[in-house]
Design an enzyme around this catalytic site. Structure first.
Site, PDB file in Angstrom:
ATOM      1  N   HIS A 107      -0.409  -1.615  -0.487  1.00 16.95           N
ATOM      2  CA  HIS A 107       1.017  -0.878  -1.000  1.00 16.95           C
ATOM      3  C   HIS A 107       0.808  -0.006  -1.959  1.00 16.95           C
ATOM      4  CE1 HIS A 107       3.734  -4.827  -1.669  1.00 16.95           C
ATOM      5  NE2 HIS A 107       2.553  -5.630  -1.947  1.00 16.95           N
ATOM      6  N   HIS A 163      -2.218  -4.823   3.450  1.00 13.35           N
ATOM      7  CA  HIS A 163      -1.284  -3.803   3.476  1.00 13.35           C
ATOM      8  C   HIS A 163      -1.629  -3.777   1.966  1.00 13.35           C
ATOM      9  CE1 HIS A 163       1.252  -7.846   3.097  1.00 13.35           C
ATOM     10  NE2 HIS A 163       1.792  -7.470   1.723  1.00 13.35           N
TER      11      HIS A 163
END
Ligand code: 5GP
Ligand code: ZN
Length: 115
Positions: free
Chosen positions: A103, A101
């Protein structure tokens, strides 16, 4: 889908969460513990545990994650002001969810080097 993966469960709808944005490749979540006024997680639908697991076939996907970050930063008015994008990888970087993921953090001054 990896059975014990939090983000896979969210993407599969087993855990119901509102996505801030989604398309055929990725979903975007507001971080549950935001570290800046804007803190989004840009998550590929496909399970990839860490950046160490990327292959050349993922180059387009990774490009899409970064372009989504730039688009979202602009939508929130941070494109000129500035923002930070981060992939944490493994223990010393503080990775806690092992489904990659990106950020996206914005809305405050950021120190360098990062902590
Ligand atoms: P990492 O530490 O792996 O780089 O980032 C994982 C991020 O996921 C953390 O910033 C954490 O706050 C966020 N997170 C963990 N669990 C949840 C959750 O259930 N919902 C949302 N929206 N974010 C989560
Ligand atoms: Zn996963």
């Amino acid at each position: 889908m990896t059975a014990d993966c939090l983000f896979c469960k969210m993407i599969a709808g087993e855990i119901q969460v509102p996505f801030a944005h989604q398309d055929e490749q990725l979903v975007v979540l507001k971080d549950i513990n935001p570290q800046a006024p804007l803190h989004l997680l840009i998550i590929p639908r496909r399970h990839i545990a860490t950046l160490n697991d990327l292959t050349p076939e993922d180059d387009g996907l990774v490009g899409s994650l970064f372009r989504a970050a730039a688009t979202l930063a602009k939508q929130h008015g941070y494109d000129e002001r500035g923002y930070r994008t981060v992939f944490n990888v493994n223990r010393e970087a503080g990775q806690s969810v092992f489904h990659i993921h990106l950020h996206l953090l914005a809305g405050r001054g950021m120190g360098w080097p990062p902590g």
